[in-house]
Design a protein around this motif. Structure first.
Motif, PDB file in Angstrom:
ATOM      1  N   ARG A   1       0.829  -1.208   0.000  1.00 46.42           N
ATOM      2  CA  ARG A   1       0.000   0.000   0.000  1.00 46.42           C
ATOM      3  C   ARG A   1       0.859   1.252   0.000  1.00 46.42           C
ATOM      4  NH1 ARG A   1      -2.965  -2.957   3.881  1.00 46.42           N
ATOM      5  NH2 ARG A   1      -2.129  -1.655   5.537  1.00 46.42           N
ATOM      6  N   SER A   2       1.936   1.219   0.775  1.00 48.00           N
ATOM      7  CA  SER A   2       2.824   2.368   0.841  1.00 48.00           C
ATOM      8  C   SER A   2       3.490   2.632  -0.501  1.00 48.00           C
ATOM      9  CB  SER A   2       3.885   2.132   1.926  1.00 48.00           C
ATOM     10  OG  SER A   2       4.798   3.207   1.990  1.00 48.00           O
ATOM     11  N   GLU A   3       3.905   1.573  -1.191  1.00 49.76           N
ATOM     12  CA  GLU A   3       4.563   1.747  -2.483  1.00 49.76           C
ATOM     13  C   GLU A   3       3.570   2.216  -3.549  1.00 49.76           C
ATOM     14  OE1 GLU A   3       7.400  -1.015  -3.907  1.00 49.76           O
ATOM     15  OE2 GLU A   3       8.033  -1.656  -1.911  1.00 49.76           O
ATOM     16  N   ILE A   4       2.351   1.718  -3.488  1.00 50.74           N
ATOM     17  CA  ILE A   4       1.324   2.186  -4.428  1.00 50.74           C
ATOM     18  C   ILE A   4       1.077   3.677  -4.210  1.00 50.74           C
ATOM     19  CG2 ILE A   4      -1.099   1.962  -5.102  1.00 50.74           C
ATOM     20  CD1 ILE A   4      -0.833  -1.031  -4.121  1.00 50.74           C
ATOM     21  N   ALA A   5       1.015   4.085  -2.956  1.00 56.63           N
ATOM     22  CA  ALA A   5       0.798   5.503  -2.651  1.00 56.63           C
ATOM     23  C   ALA A   5       1.926   6.365  -3.188  1.00 56.63           C
ATOM     24  CB  ALA A   5       0.651   5.695  -1.145  1.00 56.63           C
ATOM     25  N   GLN A   6       3.125   5.811  -3.317  1.00 55.36           N
ATOM     26  CA  GLN A   6       4.239   6.585  -3.852  1.00 55.36           C
ATOM     27  C   GLN A   6       4.016   6.936  -5.323  1.00 55.36           C
ATOM     28  OE1 GLN A   6       6.840   7.757  -1.894  1.00 55.36           O
ATOM     29  NE2 GLN A   6       7.121   9.019  -3.732  1.00 55.36           N
ATOM     30  N   TYR A   7       3.373   6.033  -6.057  1.00 55.28           N
ATOM     31  CA  TYR A   7       3.023   6.364  -7.439  1.00 55.28           C
ATOM     32  C   TYR A   7       2.135   7.609  -7.463  1.00 55.28           C
ATOM     33  CZ  TYR A   7       4.725   1.920  -9.448  1.00 55.28           C
ATOM     34  OH  TYR A   7       5.492   0.880  -9.880  1.00 55.28           O
ATOM     35  N   ALA A   8       1.175   7.653  -6.556  1.00 52.38           N
ATOM     36  CA  ALA A   8       0.275   8.807  -6.491  1.00 52.38           C
ATOM     37  C   ALA A   8       1.043  10.061  -6.103  1.00 52.38           C
ATOM     38  CB  ALA A   8      -0.856   8.534  -5.509  1.00 52.38           C
ATOM     39  N   ALA A   9       1.942   9.928  -5.156  1.00 52.40           N
ATOM     40  CA  ALA A   9       2.729  11.082  -4.734  1.00 52.40           C
ATOM     41  C   ALA A   9       3.585  11.618  -5.877  1.00 52.40           C
ATOM     42  CB  ALA A   9       3.617  10.697  -3.554  1.00 52.40           C
ATOM     43  N   ASN A  10       3.971  10.734  -6.807  1.00 51.35           N
ATOM     44  CA  ASN A  10       4.828  11.142  -7.918  1.00 51.35           C
ATOM     45  C   ASN A  10       4.052  11.641  -9.134  1.00 51.35           C
ATOM     46  OD1 ASN A  10       6.921  10.385  -6.292  1.00 51.35           O
ATOM     47  ND2 ASN A  10       7.653   8.719  -7.570  1.00 51.35           N
ATOM     48  N   GLY A  11       2.696  11.575  -9.095  1.00 46.73           N
ATOM     49  CA  GLY A  11       1.940  12.163 -10.186  1.00 46.73           C
ATOM     50  C   GLY A  11       0.867  11.312 -10.815  1.00 46.73           C
ATOM     51  N   VAL A  12       0.647  10.081 -10.328  1.00 47.48           N
ATOM     52  CA  VAL A  12      -0.448   9.258 -10.836  1.00 47.48           C
ATOM     53  C   VAL A  12      -1.735   9.660 -10.124  1.00 47.48           C
ATOM     54  CG1 VAL A  12      -1.405   6.917 -10.913  1.00 47.48           C
ATOM     55  CG2 VAL A  12       0.987   7.297 -11.512  1.00 47.48           C
ATOM     56  N   ASP A  13      -2.762   9.984 -10.894  1.00 49.09           N
ATOM     57  CA  ASP A  13      -4.045  10.351 -10.292  1.00 49.09           C
ATOM     58  C   ASP A  13      -4.815   9.119  -9.833  1.00 49.09           C
ATOM     59  OD1 ASP A  13      -4.045  13.284 -10.897  1.00 49.09           O
ATOM     60  OD2 ASP A  13      -3.941  12.527 -12.950  1.00 49.09           O
ATOM     61  N   THR A  14      -4.739   8.049 -10.620  1.00 40.45           N
ATOM     62  CA  THR A  14      -5.496   6.838 -10.318  1.00 40.45           C
ATOM     63  C   THR A  14      -4.585   5.616 -10.376  1.00 40.45           C
ATOM     64  OG1 THR A  14      -7.446   7.862 -11.341  1.00 40.45           O
ATOM     65  CG2 THR A  14      -7.548   5.493 -10.912  1.00 40.45           C
ATOM     66  N   PRO A  15      -4.022   5.217  -9.242  1.00 41.67           N
ATOM     67  CA  PRO A  15      -3.298   3.944  -9.225  1.00 41.67           C
ATOM     68  C   PRO A  15      -4.294   2.792  -9.263  1.00 41.67           C
ATOM     69  CG  PRO A  15      -3.273   4.950  -7.039  1.00 41.67           C
ATOM     70  CD  PRO A  15      -3.986   5.902  -7.946  1.00 41.67           C
ATOM     71  N   ILE A  16      -4.014   1.806 -10.125  1.00 42.48           N
ATOM     72  CA  ILE A  16      -4.909   0.659 -10.301  1.00 42.48           C
ATOM     73  C   ILE A  16      -4.122  -0.599  -9.997  1.00 42.48           C
ATOM     74  CG2 ILE A  16      -6.403  -0.591 -11.896  1.00 42.48           C
ATOM     75  CD1 ILE A  16      -6.361   2.030 -13.632  1.00 42.48           C
ATOM     76  N   ILE A  17      -4.507  -1.299  -8.960  1.00 42.61           N
ATOM     77  CA  ILE A  17      -3.800  -2.521  -8.572  1.00 42.61           C
ATOM     78  C   ILE A  17      -4.066  -3.616  -9.596  1.00 42.61           C
ATOM     79  CG2 ILE A  17      -3.717  -4.380  -6.856  1.00 42.61           C
ATOM     80  CD1 ILE A  17      -4.431  -2.212  -4.752  1.00 42.61           C
ATOM     81  N   GLY A  18      -2.999  -4.189 -10.119  1.00 45.53           N
ATOM     82  CA  GLY A  18      -3.077  -5.412 -10.904  1.00 45.53           C
ATOM     83  C   GLY A  18      -2.566  -6.536 -10.021  1.00 45.53           C
ATOM     84  N   LEU A  19      -3.469  -7.239  -9.367  1.00 39.94           N
ATOM     85  CA  LEU A  19      -3.105  -8.208  -8.340  1.00 39.94           C
ATOM     86  C   LEU A  19      -2.572  -9.487  -8.972  1.00 39.94           C
ATOM     87  CD1 LEU A  19      -3.024  -8.929  -5.335  1.00 39.94           C
ATOM     88  CD2 LEU A  19      -5.422  -9.626  -5.505  1.00 39.94           C
ATOM     89  N   LEU A  20      -1.344  -9.831  -8.649  1.00 40.80           N
ATOM     90  CA  LEU A  20      -0.725 -11.054  -9.154  1.00 40.80           C
ATOM     91  C   LEU A  20      -0.990 -12.207  -8.201  1.00 40.80           C
ATOM     92  CD1 LEU A  20       2.710  -9.592 -10.333  1.00 40.80           C
ATOM     93  CD2 LEU A  20       0.646 -10.004 -11.687  1.00 40.80           C
ATOM     94  N   PRO A  21      -1.059 -13.427  -8.708  1.00 37.78           N
ATOM     95  CA  PRO A  21      -1.361 -14.572  -7.845  1.00 37.78           C
ATOM     96  C   PRO A  21      -0.193 -14.922  -6.927  1.00 37.78           C
ATOM     97  CG  PRO A  21      -0.917 -15.309 -10.086  1.00 37.78           C
ATOM     98  CD  PRO A  21      -0.965 -13.819 -10.136  1.00 37.78           C
TER      99      PRO A  21
END
Length: 327
Positions: free
Chosen positions: A290-310
């Motif tokens: 979750r923290s790493e996904i939030a970093q994408y948003a902090a860097n300029g992504v408006d909508t991070p979309i999780i692609g969940l791997l098995p």
């Protein structure tokens, strides 16, 4: 990340559905919970599993609030009019919560699997975008586009609300097209550190969505093994290879590409550096992910979309544990 912090720093938080190995009807309970968990978006994918539209039509009925988007519907595998009809239908059944993501897809999907010619992907995407903007606005379209023609098409029932259209975009040309003529761009297979470069090419005013591949396991070796296999399969495709050349990762990936091109697939897999996998595939505990996904948003992504791997664990449970309102 607590929900209050997420709301202050991220805003949107999406997930790709359907989840791997989970029957589409079995998603109903999860989709009904999504907004309470902090998710704002459901995005589909279209390769060789479910189509892009049907899961979203169901999700529209299971959740009255979540935004829905295709990521992406290829511009070659449906006629322009059919693509407009599918988008208008989903906009209606969702009450205006639908975002149409379109893109060129790949030669494998377009030609090898669907028998269509993969020619002039930039031009075909541009022409389809222009047609869709007119058709979804209720116009009667008769026009010779450079890559196809339409004569006398008008939607029987145009959407009541504007249907945003976003483009699958990797490099500056398509990103600039998205900035000029679309409502935003969708990208994937990038690291958080790559986001500012993509954002600069798109500009500040259009939505940037990014599918982020997430493998929530603390078994780093297993996550990297899966990541290497996916990187070999995707980043040897010319469009993705050129993307990573632009991002500055070409030298690190050259040995893998050369082995792959020579048919030495096992060797190619071993030649993907750990640092590349760790940059492109988020892995670790759900909290760390979750923290790493939030970093994408902090860097300029408006909508991070999780692609969940098995990972071998219950996919529905993992989707809940990756929600921003958990933990």
């Amino acid at each position: 990340m607590h929900l209050e912090l997420w709301e202050a720093t991220v805003g949107r938080w999406g997930v790709t559905l359907p989840l791997t190995g989970v029957p589409i009807p079995d998603h109903r309970a999860l989709v009904a919970e999504l907004t309470a968990l902090g998710y704002t978006d459901v995005w589909s994918a279209e390769t060789s599993g479910s189509d892009a539209f049907t899961p979203l039509a169901l999700a529209a009925q299971w959740s009255p609030e979540v935004r829905l988007g295709t990521a992406i519907a290829p511009v070659y595998t449906r006629g322009p009019a059919l693509l407009a009809m599918s988008a208008a239908t989903l906009a209606e059944v969702s009450g205006g919560r639908f975002v149409l993501g379109i893109g060129s897809s790949s030669p494998a999907i377009v030609t090898r699997w669907n028998g269509a010619e993969f020619a002039e992907p930039y031009a075909r995407t541009r022409d389809t975008l222009r047609f869709l903007r007119a058709a979804l606005a209720g116009e009667k379209v008769t026009r010779e586009y450079p890559t196809f023609s339409v004569s006398g098409f008008r939607l029987e029932k145009a959407p009541e609300h504007h249907v945003p259209i976003v483009l699958a975009a990797l490099r500056p040309g398509m990103l600039r097209l998205a900035a000029r003529e679309a409502d935003g761009a969708i990208t994937n297979w990038l690291a958080a550190e790559d986001v500012p470069r993509v954002r600069e090419a798109l500009g500040p005013d259009k939505e940037l969505a990014a599918r982020i591949f997430v493998c929530p396991t603390e078994d780093a070796d297993a996550a990297r093994a899966l990541g290497r296999a996916l990187i070999c399969a995707y980043l040897t495709v010319p469009a993705y290879a050129a993307f990573h050349d632009w991002l500055g990762r070409g030298e690190a990936l050259t040995p893998m590409r050369e082995a792959w091109a020579a048919g030495r697939r096992t060797e190619a897999n071993a030649l993907v550096p750990d640092e590349v996998v760790d940059a492109l595939v988020v892995h670790g505990s759900p909290e760390r992910c979750r923290s790493e996904i939030a970093q994408y948003a902090a860097n300029g992504v408006d909508t991070p979309i999780i692609g969940l791997l098995p990972t071998g664990e219950d996919q529905l449970d993992l989707a809940r544990r990756l929600a921003p309102g958990v933990g």
